[in-house]
Design an enzyme around this catalytic site. Structure first.
Site, PDB file in Angstrom:
ATOM      1  N   HIS A  57       1.671   5.026  -2.353  1.00  0.00           N
ATOM      2  CA  HIS A  57       1.911   6.235  -1.936  1.00  0.00           C
ATOM      3  C   HIS A  57       3.090   6.928  -2.522  1.00  0.00           C
ATOM      4  CE1 HIS A  57      -1.228   7.276   1.210  1.00  0.00           C
ATOM      5  NE2 HIS A  57      -1.065   5.891   1.418  1.00  0.00           N
ATOM      6  N   GLU A  95      -5.574   9.733  -0.168  1.00  0.00           N
ATOM      7  CA  GLU A  95      -6.135   7.960  -0.229  1.00  0.00           C
ATOM      8  C   GLU A  95      -7.058   7.805  -1.360  1.00  0.00           C
ATOM      9  OE1 GLU A  95      -3.677   6.505   3.099  1.00  0.00           O
ATOM     10  OE2 GLU A  95      -4.422   5.759   1.253  1.00  0.00           O
ATOM     11  N   HIS A 114       0.874  -1.335   0.009  1.00  0.00           N
ATOM     12  CA  HIS A 114      -0.036   0.148  -0.048  1.00  0.00           C
ATOM     13  C   HIS A 114       0.789   1.056  -0.076  1.00  0.00           C
ATOM     14  CE1 HIS A 114      -3.188   2.693   0.946  1.00  0.00           C
ATOM     15  NE2 HIS A 114      -2.239   3.517   2.096  1.00  0.00           N
ATOM     16  N   SER A 164      -3.943   0.839  -4.895  1.00  0.00           N
ATOM     17  CA  SER A 164      -3.490  -0.302  -4.273  1.00  0.00           C
ATOM     18  C   SER A 164      -4.498  -1.514  -4.059  1.00  0.00           C
ATOM     19  CB  SER A 164      -2.769   0.150  -2.978  1.00  0.00           C
ATOM     20  OG  SER A 164      -3.594   0.775  -1.963  1.00  0.00           O
TER      21      SER A 164
HETATM   22  N1  HBI Z   1       0.925   5.982  10.003  1.00  0.00           N
HETATM   23  N2  HBI Z   1       2.638   4.683   8.774  1.00  0.00           N
HETATM   24  C1  HBI Z   1       1.362   5.418   8.754  1.00  0.00           C
HETATM   25  N3  HBI Z   1       0.890   5.552   7.584  1.00  0.00           N
HETATM   26  C2  HBI Z   1      -0.336   6.291   7.476  1.00  0.00           C
HETATM   27  O1  HBI Z   1      -0.783   6.412   6.339  1.00  0.00           O
HETATM   28  C3  HBI Z   1      -0.888   7.016   8.441  1.00  0.00           C
HETATM   29  C4  HBI Z   1      -0.264   6.760   9.842  1.00  0.00           C
HETATM   30  N4  HBI Z   1      -0.775   7.204  10.899  1.00  0.00           N
HETATM   31  C5  HBI Z   1      -1.785   8.238  10.685  1.00  0.00           C
HETATM   32  C6  HBI Z   1      -2.364   8.473   9.655  1.00  0.00           C
HETATM   33  N5  HBI Z   1      -2.106   7.591   8.440  1.00  0.00           N
HETATM   34  C7  HBI Z   1      -3.845   8.933   9.362  1.00  0.00           C
HETATM   35  O2  HBI Z   1      -3.863   9.722  10.565  1.00  0.00           O
HETATM   36  C8  HBI Z   1      -3.670   9.738   7.978  1.00  0.00           C
HETATM   37  O3  HBI Z   1      -4.929   9.332   7.688  1.00  0.00           O
HETATM   38  C9  HBI Z   1      -3.793  11.348   8.325  1.00  0.00           C
HETATM   39 FE    FE Z   2      -2.422   5.040   2.762  1.00  0.00          FE
END
Ligand code: HBI
Ligand code: FE
Length: 294
Positions: A138, A181, A133, A200
């Protein structure tokens, strides 16, 4: 392969999932053959779907980074290209991070990538962000200078919102959800995908453009920040940007007055359409449907 070190399960905007230690971890020197095979299967399946569905910037960036289905890419090799292009680097993490740590990484042009990939029996769905993912979904668009600027600005906004409180954070998380997303972009050839959660996902790559079920609504910052979302189904609404510049410009103003306005307004259910929404017909480029389409 050593299993990721889970810290504790928490209710997050991705549901009740384990939130991990915030440590940066090195990518393992190598992965078992099964993991490379999972990467290859997912990579080939998604690329076959995404040509003609994902935006050109995504596909071209993925190729420019040298990603292939042959093996799980090496973080340090990707970092050479990424750092030279937009100053971003990816850092290995155990998995989902507490929000403040996540925002702080983005604010410093670091994207956290989970170091482990899903098991073969999870190939169609996994609730947590795994390596596929994050890396497939990303990382490529971080090669796009404008999107890269947006992601840094978003991170800085997130750090600020964290200091303001949970309402601000909730509004900002919706912005991430409906752009980074699950975002769609309008192009001269019709609607295309740029959101990592869609690219993804096999099912959602098709559904987001071709199903009659979801709404497709023109980007409107406060409309997005008011709109609830579901984490366990395909989205009921997708928001459509005209360009990454539009996204970047939306994060330019100070959000304080926006949060103050949003405080006084109700959240909008995920499936609603409001009369001043700019509604897109599915999969085409026309912005203003005759209204009969939704
Ligand atoms: N941590 N590793 C990781 N990846 C993410 O996409 C992620 C996260 N922590 C918080 C988070 N996303 C969400 O709060 C976001 O949607 C803002
Ligand atoms: Fe994500």
């Amino acid at each position: 392969m050593n299993e990721p070190r889970r810290v504790e399960h928490q209710q997050t905007d991705k549901g009740y999932v384990p939130v991990y230690t915030t440590a940066i971890v090195d990518q393992p020197a190598d992965y078992p053959a099964d993991d490379h095979a999972t990467w290859g299967t997912l990579y080939e399946r998604q690329r076959a779907l995404l040509v003609g569905r994902a935006c050109d910037e995504f596909l071209q960036a993925q190729d420019a980074m040298g990603m292939t289905p042959d093996r799980i890419p090496r973080f340090d090799e990707l970092n050479e290209v990424l750092r030279a292009t937009t100053g971003w680097t990816l850092v290995g993490v155990e998995g989902l991070l507490p929000e403040l740590e996540f925002f702080d990484h983005l604010a410093n042009r670091r994207f956290p990538v989970t170091w482990w990939i899903r098991r073969p029996d999870q190939i169609d769905y996994i609730a947590e962000p795994d390596l596929f993912h994050d890396l497939f979904g990303h990382v490529p668009l971080l090669m796009n200078p404008v999107f890269a600027d947006y992601m840094e600005a978003y991170g800085k906004g997130g750090v600020k919102a964290h200091g303001i409180g949970t309402d601000a954070l909730q509004h900002l998380t919706r912005l991430y959800w409906y752009t980074v997303e699950f975002g769609l972009i309008n192009t001269k050839d019709g609607l295309r995908i740029y959101g990592a959660g869609i690219v993804s996902s096999k099912g959602e790559s098709l559904y987001s453009l071709e199903s009659d079920a979801p709404n497709r609504i023109g980007f409107d910052l406060e409309r997005i920040m008011r709109t609830r979302y579901r984490i366990d189904t395909f989205q009921k609404t997708y928001f459509v940007i005209d360009s990454f510049e539009q996204l970047m410009n939306a994060t330019a103003p100070d959000f304080t007055p926006i949060y103050a306005r949003l405080e006084k307004q109700d959240a909008i259910p995920a499936g609603d359409v409001r009369e001043d929404d700019k509604v897109y017909t599915r999969g085409t480029g026309e912005g203003w449907a005759d209204g009969g389409d939704v």
